[in-house]
Each structure stands twice: as structure tokens, then as C-alpha cells.
Design a protein around this motif. Structure first.
Motif, PDB file in Angstrom:
ATOM      1  N   TYR A  90    -105.881   4.088 -40.399  1.00 47.35           N
ATOM      2  CA  TYR A  90    -106.150   5.400 -40.577  1.00 47.35           C
ATOM      3  C   TYR A  90    -104.550   6.304 -40.596  1.00 47.35           C
ATOM      4  O   TYR A  90    -103.917   5.810 -39.701  1.00 47.35           O
ATOM      5  CB  TYR A  90    -106.769   6.398 -39.597  1.00 47.35           C
ATOM      6  N   ASP A  91    -104.236   6.867 -41.778  1.00 49.23           N
ATOM      7  CA  ASP A  91    -102.918   7.546 -41.985  1.00 49.23           C
ATOM      8  C   ASP A  91    -103.228   8.863 -41.298  1.00 49.23           C
ATOM      9  O   ASP A  91    -104.054   9.727 -41.866  1.00 49.23           O
ATOM     10  CB  ASP A  91    -102.424   7.836 -43.341  1.00 49.23           C
ATOM     11  N   ILE A  92    -102.253   9.286 -40.316  1.00 45.67           N
ATOM     12  CA  ILE A  92    -102.592  10.674 -39.731  1.00 45.67           C
ATOM     13  C   ILE A  92    -101.184  11.335 -39.749  1.00 45.67           C
ATOM     14  O   ILE A  92    -100.083  10.745 -39.735  1.00 45.67           O
ATOM     15  CB  ILE A  92    -102.980  10.500 -38.267  1.00 45.67           C
ATOM     16  N   GLU A  93    -101.234  12.887 -39.545  1.00 43.62           N
ATOM     17  CA  GLU A  93    -100.136  13.555 -39.527  1.00 43.62           C
ATOM     18  C   GLU A  93    -100.209  14.178 -38.207  1.00 43.62           C
ATOM     19  O   GLU A  93    -101.205  15.084 -37.993  1.00 43.62           O
ATOM     20  CB  GLU A  93     -99.907  14.425 -40.793  1.00 43.62           C
ATOM     21  N   LEU A  94     -99.296  13.974 -37.326  1.00 47.00           N
ATOM     22  CA  LEU A  94     -99.313  14.579 -35.977  1.00 47.00           C
ATOM     23  C   LEU A  94     -98.376  15.874 -35.998  1.00 47.00           C
ATOM     24  O   LEU A  94     -97.259  16.188 -36.857  1.00 47.00           O
ATOM     25  CB  LEU A  94     -98.624  13.675 -34.886  1.00 47.00           C
ATOM     26  N   PRO A  95     -98.724  16.948 -34.982  1.00 50.35           N
ATOM     27  CA  PRO A  95     -98.047  18.027 -35.193  1.00 50.35           C
ATOM     28  C   PRO A  95     -96.582  17.582 -34.489  1.00 50.35           C
ATOM     29  O   PRO A  95     -96.266  16.849 -33.928  1.00 50.35           O
ATOM     30  CB  PRO A  95     -98.431  18.844 -34.060  1.00 50.35           C
ATOM     31  N   GLU A  96     -95.505  18.510 -35.034  1.00 46.08           N
ATOM     32  CA  GLU A  96     -94.065  18.113 -34.966  1.00 46.08           C
ATOM     33  C   GLU A  96     -93.848  17.900 -33.416  1.00 46.08           C
ATOM     34  O   GLU A  96     -92.802  16.971 -33.181  1.00 46.08           O
ATOM     35  CB  GLU A  96     -93.256  19.215 -35.466  1.00 46.08           C
ATOM     36  N   ASN A  97     -94.255  18.547 -32.495  1.00 50.57           N
ATOM     37  CA  ASN A  97     -93.900  18.009 -31.040  1.00 50.57           C
ATOM     38  C   ASN A  97     -94.756  17.130 -30.255  1.00 50.57           C
ATOM     39  O   ASN A  97     -94.616  16.814 -29.272  1.00 50.57           O
ATOM     40  CB  ASN A  97     -94.487  19.407 -30.215  1.00 50.57           C
ATOM     41  N   GLU A  98     -95.439  16.392 -30.952  1.00 48.10           N
ATOM     42  CA  GLU A  98     -96.359  15.250 -30.661  1.00 48.10           C
ATOM     43  C   GLU A  98     -95.936  13.860 -31.224  1.00 48.10           C
ATOM     44  O   GLU A  98     -95.611  14.027 -32.276  1.00 48.10           O
ATOM     45  CB  GLU A  98     -97.824  15.645 -30.765  1.00 48.10           C
ATOM     46  N   THR A  99     -95.836  12.924 -30.366  1.00 47.48           N
ATOM     47  CA  THR A  99     -95.559  11.581 -30.665  1.00 47.48           C
ATOM     48  C   THR A  99     -96.825  10.517 -30.692  1.00 47.48           C
ATOM     49  O   THR A  99     -97.630  10.910 -29.689  1.00 47.48           O
ATOM     50  CB  THR A  99     -94.363  11.011 -30.180  1.00 47.48           C
ATOM     51  N   PHE A 100     -97.041   9.604 -31.380  1.00 44.79           N
ATOM     52  CA  PHE A 100     -97.917   8.321 -30.860  1.00 44.79           C
ATOM     53  C   PHE A 100     -97.262   7.056 -30.979  1.00 44.79           C
ATOM     54  O   PHE A 100     -96.551   6.753 -31.957  1.00 44.79           O
ATOM     55  CB  PHE A 100     -98.854   8.642 -32.026  1.00 44.79           C
ATOM     56  N   SER A 101     -97.480   6.366 -30.074  1.00 45.15           N
ATOM     57  CA  SER A 101     -96.854   4.952 -29.969  1.00 45.15           C
ATOM     58  C   SER A 101     -97.850   4.019 -29.463  1.00 45.15           C
ATOM     59  O   SER A 101     -99.090   4.155 -29.218  1.00 45.15           O
ATOM     60  CB  SER A 101     -95.673   4.997 -29.143  1.00 45.15           C
ATOM     61  N   SER A 102     -97.535   2.551 -29.332  1.00 42.75           N
ATOM     62  CA  SER A 102     -98.208   1.623 -28.795  1.00 42.75           C
ATOM     63  C   SER A 102     -98.838   1.726 -27.362  1.00 42.75           C
ATOM     64  O   SER A 102     -99.557   1.324 -27.029  1.00 42.75           O
ATOM     65  CB  SER A 102     -97.727   0.094 -29.042  1.00 42.75           C
ATOM     66  N   GLU A 103     -98.065   2.559 -26.614  1.00 45.74           N
ATOM     67  CA  GLU A 103     -98.496   2.876 -25.385  1.00 45.74           C
ATOM     68  C   GLU A 103     -99.691   3.881 -25.446  1.00 45.74           C
ATOM     69  O   GLU A 103    -100.444   3.719 -24.324  1.00 45.74           O
ATOM     70  CB  GLU A 103     -97.438   3.826 -24.905  1.00 45.74           C
ATOM     71  N   ASN A 104    -100.189   4.326 -26.345  1.00 47.80           N
ATOM     72  CA  ASN A 104    -101.130   5.005 -26.724  1.00 47.80           C
ATOM     73  C   ASN A 104    -102.621   4.073 -26.855  1.00 47.80           C
ATOM     74  O   ASN A 104    -103.693   4.662 -26.788  1.00 47.80           O
ATOM     75  CB  ASN A 104    -101.378   6.073 -27.674  1.00 47.80           C
ATOM     76  N   PHE A 105    -102.313   3.174 -27.347  1.00 47.99           N
ATOM     77  CA  PHE A 105    -103.446   2.055 -27.617  1.00 47.99           C
ATOM     78  C   PHE A 105    -104.541   1.921 -26.713  1.00 47.99           C
ATOM     79  O   PHE A 105    -105.698   2.065 -27.157  1.00 47.99           O
ATOM     80  CB  PHE A 105    -103.026   0.564 -28.152  1.00 47.99           C
ATOM     81  N   GLU A 106    -104.064   1.688 -25.305  1.00 49.00           N
ATOM     82  CA  GLU A 106    -105.222   1.468 -24.493  1.00 49.00           C
ATOM     83  C   GLU A 106    -106.019   2.559 -24.467  1.00 49.00           C
ATOM     84  O   GLU A 106    -107.298   2.343 -24.272  1.00 49.00           O
ATOM     85  CB  GLU A 106    -104.572   0.926 -23.052  1.00 49.00           C
ATOM     86  N   LYS A 107    -105.708   3.650 -23.947  1.00 48.71           N
ATOM     87  CA  LYS A 107    -106.684   5.059 -23.855  1.00 48.71           C
ATOM     88  C   LYS A 107    -107.368   5.108 -25.136  1.00 48.71           C
ATOM     89  O   LYS A 107    -108.467   5.587 -25.243  1.00 48.71           O
ATOM     90  CB  LYS A 107    -105.506   5.971 -23.332  1.00 48.71           C
ATOM     91  N   ILE A 108    -106.828   5.069 -26.419  1.00 44.97           N
ATOM     92  CA  ILE A 108    -107.452   5.102 -27.553  1.00 44.97           C
ATOM     93  C   ILE A 108    -108.842   4.054 -27.735  1.00 44.97           C
ATOM     94  O   ILE A 108    -109.877   4.285 -27.912  1.00 44.97           O
ATOM     95  CB  ILE A 108    -106.858   4.909 -28.899  1.00 44.97           C
ATOM     96  N   GLU A 109    -108.487   2.772 -27.337  1.00 48.69           N
ATOM     97  CA  GLU A 109    -109.404   1.817 -27.366  1.00 48.69           C
ATOM     98  C   GLU A 109    -110.638   1.998 -26.374  1.00 48.69           C
ATOM     99  O   GLU A 109    -111.862   1.641 -26.827  1.00 48.69           O
ATOM    100  CB  GLU A 109    -108.825   0.467 -27.012  1.00 48.69           C
ATOM    101  N   LYS A 110    -110.194   2.569 -25.239  1.00 48.81           N
ATOM    102  CA  LYS A 110    -111.216   2.906 -24.229  1.00 48.81           C
ATOM    103  C   LYS A 110    -111.974   3.963 -24.399  1.00 48.81           C
ATOM    104  O   LYS A 110    -113.383   4.002 -24.202  1.00 48.81           O
ATOM    105  CB  LYS A 110    -110.414   3.209 -22.795  1.00 48.81           C
ATOM    106  N   LYS A 111    -111.394   4.848 -25.359  1.00 46.73           N
ATOM    107  CA  LYS A 111    -112.410   6.185 -25.716  1.00 46.73           C
ATOM    108  C   LYS A 111    -113.158   5.686 -26.653  1.00 46.73           C
ATOM    109  O   LYS A 111    -114.405   6.043 -27.103  1.00 46.73           O
ATOM    110  CB  LYS A 111    -111.363   7.252 -26.371  1.00 46.73           C
ATOM    111  N   MET A 112    -112.543   4.840 -27.747  1.00 47.60           N
ATOM    112  CA  MET A 112    -113.466   4.320 -28.931  1.00 47.60           C
ATOM    113  C   MET A 112    -114.669   3.592 -28.418  1.00 47.60           C
ATOM    114  O   MET A 112    -115.915   4.029 -28.860  1.00 47.60           O
ATOM    115  CB  MET A 112    -112.893   3.357 -29.748  1.00 47.60           C
ATOM    116  N   LEU A 113    -114.764   2.815 -27.285  1.00 44.18           N
ATOM    117  CA  LEU A 113    -115.800   1.969 -26.916  1.00 44.18           C
ATOM    118  C   LEU A 113    -116.524   2.970 -25.896  1.00 44.18           C
ATOM    119  O   LEU A 113    -117.982   2.946 -26.132  1.00 44.18           O
ATOM    120  CB  LEU A 113    -115.215   1.029 -26.003  1.00 44.18           C
ATOM    121  N   GLU A 114    -116.297   4.131 -25.624  1.00 43.47           N
ATOM    122  CA  GLU A 114    -117.048   5.002 -24.700  1.00 43.47           C
ATOM    123  C   GLU A 114    -117.615   5.752 -25.596  1.00 43.47           C
ATOM    124  O   GLU A 114    -118.821   6.037 -25.524  1.00 43.47           O
ATOM    125  CB  GLU A 114    -116.055   6.106 -23.959  1.00 43.47           C
ATOM    126  N   LEU A 115    -117.263   6.302 -26.887  1.00 47.31           N
ATOM    127  CA  LEU A 115    -117.987   6.715 -28.002  1.00 47.31           C
ATOM    128  C   LEU A 115    -119.011   5.998 -28.706  1.00 47.31           C
ATOM    129  O   LEU A 115    -120.044   6.544 -29.069  1.00 47.31           O
ATOM    130  CB  LEU A 115    -117.075   7.225 -29.151  1.00 47.31           C
TER     131      LEU A 115
END
Length: 215
Positions: A90-115
Motif C-alpha cells: 500500500y502506498d501511503i502519504e504520512l503527515p510531515e511530522n510523522e515517520t514510518f520505519s521497519s521498527e513499526n512492523f511488529e505493532k502493525i502485524e499485531k494489530k492486523m491479526l487482532e483486527l
């Protein structure tokens, strides 16, 4: 009012538990879409062993990933999230003051399985061009507005699962519980519509499976 999933259930419950999508007269449909206005019907029930259904699961997983990202980044703008040969992005545009890195992967994966465990249906809704434009104008998402302006009125559909609604022609799996394992793979930069003159977006890649052992 009969759906492809109803047909599968009439054959066996075991089959129905594994049907991800259906091929109706050569066109891929959501298994829960009503088989209306089509006669006669040549119906092929698709399970994980069919490559066409893998694309449906991965496309649905892109929507699930978007819902998870939206939970942590409520002001993110979503553009396109297609299936690819092995997984999805998925291609996304983040707000200028926010960043997304591989450090976010674990929490996103966990949330996906929860959903996913919430067993939310993927609900298809035909919308007018005006309704679609109004929806994304309120969100301030110019990417979706640009895509909608390229579509014919009467051919536009939204898909909703849980708290996420997306412009999408589908099809999708019956509900989120079919997604049992997910893995985010990497992040890359991607220009909107592949044009270097356009804004650079953040592309998040992932893959998913209907069984944990598949991962």
C-alpha cells in the motif's frame, strides 16, 4: 439472493470454510456477492490452491494493513494498495511530522491479526461519483479524488471492513478471519502514479496466509 458461499455451504461446510472467492462466468467475484442478473452461471469456487484466490486474499490483506496503519496514524492518506505476485503493498502519504520505519512492523502485524480475529465482513457498496468525491473531499485525500475523476459514474464501489472504507472494485474474501498469518516485508519510496514529478510516497510491502504454517 443466493451467493457463491451459499452454494459452497450446500456442498459442504468444510468447503465453505476454505472458499476465498468465486469465478463467475470467467470474472472473479467476492464469495458473498449475490448472484443476481447472471444466467446461466458457470461457477468456480476458489480456495487457497488457486492463484486467483491468492490475489484476492492479498488484496484484502492490503485493506487490513491500511486499517491497522490508520489506527496508529489517523491522518495518513491512502493511495493504492494492490496485490502483487507474492503479497501486496500500500502506498501511503504520512503527515510531515510523522515517520514510518521497519521498527513499526511488529505493532502493525499485531494489530492486523487482532483486527482479523474480529471476523469483520468485507462489505461492497456501489456509490455515485458525487458520493465518492464528497467522501474523500471530507478526508482531504486528493489522490483518491484524482482516481475517482477518472472513473465512470455508475461503476464506482467502496469496500468497508471494520473501521476502514476504501475506494475499490474488489473482489475481497468473505471476512477478515480468513487471514491467519501476516508479515510486513519492507518499505520503499514510490512516486505517485510512477511519475518522478509527483510526490514521493511511502510503500509498505507485506504478505499474508490463511494458515500460520504457510508463513
Amino acid at each position: 439472493g443466493t451467493t457463491s458461499l451459499d452454494v459452497a455451504n450446500n456442498i459442504s461446510e468444510g468447503l465453505a470454510r476454505n472458499v476465498l472467492a468465486a469465478e463467475v462466468n470467467g470474472e472473479i467475484w467476492a464469495a458473498k456477492r449475490k448472484l443476481e442478473g447472471v444466467y446461466p452461471i458457470e461457477l468456480n469456487l476458489l480456495t487457497w490452491k488457486d492463484q486467483k484466490s491468492k490475489s484476492v486474499l492479498w488484496h484484502s490483506s492490503a485493506h487490513l494493513m491500511a486499517e491497522a496503519i490508520q489506527f496508529f496514524y489517523p491522518n495518513v492518506k491512502f493511495t493504492i494498495g494492490p496485490p502483487i505476485e507474492n503479497g501486496f503493498y500500500y502506498d501511503i502519504e504520512l503527515p510531515e511530522n510523522e515517520t514510518f520505519s521497519s521498527e513499526n512492523f511488529e505493532k502493525i502485524e499485531k494489530k492486523m491479526l487482532e483486527l482479523a480475529r474480529e471476523k469483520n465482513n468485507y462489505i461492497r457498496k456501489p456509490v455515485s461519483k458525487k458520493e465518492a468525491l464528497d467522501f474523500y473531499k471530507k478526508k482531504g485525500n486528493n489522490y483518491k479524488i484524482e482516481l475517482i475523476n477518472e472513473l465512470e459514474d455508475g461503476s464506482i464501489t467502496f469496500y468497508t471492513q471494520g473501521n476502514f472504507t476504501d475506494l475499490c472494485k474488489g473482489p475481497h474474501i468473505p471476512n477478515t478471519s480468513f487471514i491467519k498469518a501476516v508479515k510486513l516485508l519492507n518499505i520503499a519510496g514510490a512516486y505517485w502514479k510512477g511519475n518522478e514529478k509527483n510526490k514521493q510516497l511511502t510503500r509498505v510491502y507485506g504478505v499474508s496466509f490463511p494458515k500460520k504454517k504457510e508463513l
